[in-house]
Motif scaffolding. Structure first.
Motif, mmCIF file in Angstrom:
data_model
loop_
_atom_site.group_PDB
_atom_site.id
_atom_site.type_symbol
_atom_site.label_atom_id
_atom_site.label_comp_id
_atom_site.label_asym_id
_atom_site.label_seq_id
_atom_site.Cartn_x
_atom_site.Cartn_y
_atom_site.Cartn_z
ATOM 1 N N LEU A 1 0.857 -1.177 0.000
ATOM 2 C CA LEU A 1 0.000 0.000 0.000
ATOM 3 C C LEU A 1 0.896 1.230 0.000
ATOM 4 O O LEU A 1 1.778 1.361 0.846
ATOM 5 N N GLU A 2 0.678 2.112 -0.961
ATOM 6 C CA GLU A 2 1.427 3.362 -1.033
ATOM 7 C C GLU A 2 0.506 4.483 -0.585
ATOM 8 O O GLU A 2 -0.628 4.587 -1.056
ATOM 9 N N LEU A 3 0.993 5.301 0.349
ATOM 10 C CA LEU A 3 0.205 6.434 0.851
ATOM 11 C C LEU A 3 0.870 7.738 0.401
ATOM 12 O O LEU A 3 1.640 8.358 1.142
ATOM 13 N N PRO A 4 0.593 8.157 -0.831
ATOM 14 C CA PRO A 4 1.259 9.345 -1.368
ATOM 15 C C PRO A 4 0.953 10.620 -0.598
ATOM 16 O O PRO A 4 1.691 11.594 -0.705
ATOM 17 N N GLU A 5 -0.112 10.603 0.213
ATOM 18 C CA GLU A 5 -0.419 11.799 1.003
ATOM 19 C C GLU A 5 0.657 12.079 2.059
ATOM 20 O O GLU A 5 0.730 13.181 2.602
ATOM 21 N N LEU A 6 1.524 11.105 2.339
ATOM 22 C CA LEU A 6 2.626 11.311 3.279
ATOM 23 C C LEU A 6 3.981 11.425 2.582
ATOM 24 O O LEU A 6 5.011 11.587 3.236
ATOM 25 N N ALA A 7 3.993 11.345 1.254
ATOM 26 C CA ALA A 7 5.250 11.398 0.502
ATOM 27 C C ALA A 7 5.994 12.718 0.713
ATOM 28 O O ALA A 7 7.221 12.725 0.833
ATOM 29 N N ALA A 8 5.284 13.830 0.772
ATOM 30 C CA ALA A 8 5.951 15.128 0.948
ATOM 31 C C ALA A 8 6.721 15.173 2.260
ATOM 32 O O ALA A 8 7.826 15.725 2.322
ATOM 33 N N SER A 9 6.175 14.578 3.300
ATOM 34 C CA SER A 9 6.876 14.552 4.597
ATOM 35 C C SER A 9 8.137 13.706 4.513
ATOM 36 O O SER A 9 9.169 14.066 5.085
ATOM 37 N N ALA A 10 8.067 12.583 3.813
ATOM 38 C CA ALA A 10 9.249 11.728 3.654
ATOM 39 C C ALA A 10 10.306 12.419 2.801
ATOM 40 O O ALA A 10 11.502 12.337 3.073
ATOM 41 N N ARG A 11 9.872 13.110 1.756
ATOM 42 C CA ARG A 11 10.808 13.851 0.898
ATOM 43 C C ARG A 11 11.471 14.991 1.671
ATOM 44 O O ARG A 11 12.663 15.254 1.496
ATOM 45 N N GLU A 12 10.708 15.667 2.519
ATOM 46 C CA GLU A 12 11.239 16.811 3.271
ATOM 47 C C GLU A 12 12.439 16.418 4.117
ATOM 48 O O GLU A 12 13.413 17.171 4.209
ATOM 49 N N VAL A 13 12.416 15.229 4.689
ATOM 50 C CA VAL A 13 13.543 14.744 5.502
ATOM 51 C C VAL A 13 14.787 14.602 4.631
ATOM 52 O O VAL A 13 15.911 14.718 5.119
ATOM 53 N N ASN A 14 14.591 14.372 3.345
ATOM 54 C CA ASN A 14 15.693 14.139 2.407
ATOM 55 C C ASN A 14 15.935 15.305 1.458
ATOM 56 O O ASN A 14 16.603 15.143 0.437
ATOM 57 N N ALA A 15 15.408 16.461 1.807
ATOM 58 C CA ALA A 15 15.512 17.629 0.921
ATOM 59 C C ALA A 15 16.969 17.974 0.587
ATOM 60 O O ALA A 15 17.253 18.424 -0.523
#
Length: 150
Positions: A132-146
């Motif tokens: 299951l992919e929850l793209p609504e949380l992808a921005a938060s995961a990306r932010e950690v890796n900005a």
């Protein structure tokens, strides 16, 4: 089907990713493994135990490989489990499959930064793992890796 518990536990995995020692050559990822009832069995994050350790590997390493609870478990990871890696003989997708975990929930698919064409989700699905992919949380995961993406 996404549940409120899925959102909470994936948010916890993202929180764990913030504990990762910084790296210019690897993503910061968090992972949580829960049993069939949603009780946390283990948590881990990238570089938790050594500079090459991935989050899923760290979380799985805290459990016995034959732990029967893994057969009903869900793994939450802030990033798609890797399908290839140079630092270890087995990528995280293979470790999850070998552990017998039947369900994986991720926030963000691995971008083509360190490995082109990550196929972790595909490998898991081909092995019968429900992903299951929850793209609504992808921005938060990306932010950690900005720092890697800029």
């Amino acid at each position: 089907m996404t549940t409120p518990l899925d959102l909470d536990l994936l948010a916890r995995a993202i929180d764990l990713s913030r504990l990762c020692p910084p790296s210019r050559t690897a993503f910061s990822v968090g992972a949580v493994i829960v049993d069939a009832d949603g009780a946390v069995l283990s948590e881990g994050y990238s570089r938790e135990t050594d500079p090459l350790c991935h989050a899923e590997e760290a979380a799985l390493g805290k459990l016995a490989p034959a732990d029967p609870r893994l057969r009903g478990a869900t793994l939450y990871s802030s990033l798609e489990p890797c399908s290839r890696r140079a630092s270890r003989p087995r990528p995280c997708a293979e470790l999850v499959i070998a552990a017998g975990i039947p369900r994986v929930v991720v926030a963000w698919r691995e971008p083509d930064l360190f490995v082109t064409g990550c196929e972790g989700i595909g490998l898991l699905a081909a092995a019968g793992v429900s992903v299951l992919e929850l793209p609504e949380l992808a921005a938060s995961a990306r932010e950690v890796n900005a720092h890697l993406l800029d």
